[in-house]
Design a protein around this motif. Structure first.
Motif, mmCIF file in Angstrom:
data_model
loop_
_atom_site.group_PDB
_atom_site.id
_atom_site.type_symbol
_atom_site.label_atom_id
_atom_site.label_comp_id
_atom_site.label_asym_id
_atom_site.label_seq_id
_atom_site.Cartn_x
_atom_site.Cartn_y
_atom_site.Cartn_z
ATOM 1 N N UNK A 81 8.725 5.445 -1.105
ATOM 2 C CA UNK A 81 8.473 4.140 -1.730
ATOM 3 C C UNK A 81 9.676 3.224 -1.546
ATOM 4 N N UNK A 82 10.851 3.739 -1.831
ATOM 5 C CA UNK A 82 12.064 2.912 -1.762
ATOM 6 C C UNK A 82 12.397 2.499 -0.341
ATOM 7 N N UNK A 83 12.136 3.370 0.618
ATOM 8 C CA UNK A 83 12.399 3.011 2.021
ATOM 9 C C UNK A 83 11.542 1.834 2.472
ATOM 10 N N UNK A 84 10.377 1.701 1.870
ATOM 11 C CA UNK A 84 9.477 0.599 2.208
ATOM 12 C C UNK A 84 9.732 -0.622 1.324
ATOM 13 N N UNK A 85 9.972 -0.371 0.053
ATOM 14 C CA UNK A 85 10.066 -1.466 -0.934
ATOM 15 C C UNK A 85 11.412 -2.177 -0.916
ATOM 16 N N UNK A 112 0.805 -1.232 0.000
ATOM 17 C CA UNK A 112 0.000 0.000 0.000
ATOM 18 C C UNK A 112 0.833 1.275 0.000
ATOM 19 N N UNK A 113 1.992 1.258 0.645
ATOM 20 C CA UNK A 113 2.864 2.438 0.651
ATOM 21 C C UNK A 113 3.364 2.735 -0.752
ATOM 22 N N UNK A 114 3.722 1.680 -1.481
ATOM 23 C CA UNK A 114 4.198 1.851 -2.852
ATOM 24 C C UNK A 114 3.077 2.401 -3.746
ATOM 25 N N UNK A 115 1.923 1.812 -3.639
ATOM 26 C CA UNK A 115 0.792 2.249 -4.462
ATOM 27 C C UNK A 115 0.375 3.679 -4.141
ATOM 28 N N UNK A 116 0.388 4.017 -2.870
ATOM 29 C CA UNK A 116 0.009 5.370 -2.462
ATOM 30 C C UNK A 116 0.982 6.395 -3.028
ATOM 31 N N UNK A 117 2.270 6.077 -2.976
ATOM 32 C CA UNK A 117 3.272 7.007 -3.498
ATOM 33 C C UNK A 117 3.169 7.182 -5.002
ATOM 34 N N UNK A 154 17.681 -6.122 -7.275
ATOM 35 C CA UNK A 154 18.503 -5.050 -6.707
ATOM 36 C C UNK A 154 17.665 -3.875 -6.226
ATOM 37 N N UNK A 155 18.132 -3.235 -5.180
ATOM 38 C CA UNK A 155 17.422 -2.072 -4.648
ATOM 39 C C UNK A 155 17.470 -0.934 -5.655
ATOM 40 N N UNK A 156 16.458 -0.107 -5.658
ATOM 41 C CA UNK A 156 16.423 1.047 -6.555
ATOM 42 C C UNK A 156 16.948 2.293 -5.833
#
Length: 249
Positions: free
Chosen positions: A212-216, A187-192, A245-247
């Motif tokens: 988004x990245x801090x959560x994903x 949900x954090x990603x979608x909200x952002x 890999x992390x973004x």
């Protein structure tokens, strides 16, 4: 004596004449009811039709969930229908990889190896699509490009849930922790992404992409790999899911 015979005869005659009148009255009453309320005459027929339609719809839904539809048909994201079904085709019982316990809220039936492999590939495609957008967004200044990238990422992130459901059903308790992390952080990603779509500006990208990245990065990405490989193992397939890999690095 004659008087009594006359009375008896009149009583019998009266009863005989009154019966068809009552019958005609009842028939007339029914005819009038049907004429004044024609919907009553079709109620039983309509109920039967609705019952048949609902039964057909239920059977169609079962056909999709059990993989009886055309496996070559494509959804809006381009994935095959076999993994777009909430739980894909199911196979009863255990597999060569052992019996997986169904995760809470999912079917007790084990997804087939084909369904799990397809969901694994679809999940990777979705995750890589989101990552590509997130890596490109900070460099863009065009509102149209920003909105397009955010929309592409939003659609891919939304589709991930269908793939996650298949994998969670197969992995059971072995993938429970990863499944929970994905569910809680998506949900954090979608909200952002939605915020960027609604306000496609550089400042909106900067603030939302970081969130988004801090959560994903620490929660969703490694969990996709673990959940996918747990599901693959459960159905006796090779654990081939990639590491993501992390973004923003």
């Amino acid at each position: 004596m004659i008087f009594f015979h006359v009375l008896s005869f009149l009583a019998i005659l009266s009863a005989t004449l009154s019966y068809p009148i009552d019958s005609r009255s009842q028939v007339a009453s029914l005819d009038f009811s049907a004429a004044t309320n024609p919907n009553d005459a079709t109620t039983a027929s309509e109920s039967a039709d609705l019952s048949g339609s609902m039964s057909a719809a239920s059977n169609a839904a079962l056909d999709v969930s059990e993989g009886k539809t055309d496996a070559n048909s494509k959804g809006s994201t381009g994935h095959s229908a076999i993994a777009k079904a909430p739980f894909g085709p199911f196979a009863q019982g255990s597999t060569s990889g052992g019996t997986a316990k169904a995760a809470p809220g999912f079917s007790s039936r084990m997804p087939s190896m084909e369904a799990v492999q397809q969901a694994t590939m679809n999940f990777a495609k979705d995750a890589n699509t989101v990552s590509a957008s997130l890596n490109q967004l900070p460099d863009e200044t065009s509102a149209n490009t920003i909105r397009s990238l955010a929309t592409t990422a939003f659609n891919a992130e939304s589709d991930e849930d269908a793939q996650r459901a298949v994998l969670a059903a197969a992995a059971g308790s072995a993938g429970s922790a990863s499944n929970t992390k994905i569910v809680e952080n998506t949900p954090t990603v979608l909200k952002g992404l939605k915020a960027i779509m609604q306000s496609p500006t550089a400042s909106a990208v900067k603030s939302n992409v970081v969130t988004i990245q801090n959560s994903r990065n620490p929660n969703i990405l490694p969990s996709i790999t673990q959940l996918s490989n747990s599901a693959l193992k459960a159905v006796g397939s090779t654990m081939t899911q990639q590491r993501f890999p992390a973004t923003g690095q």
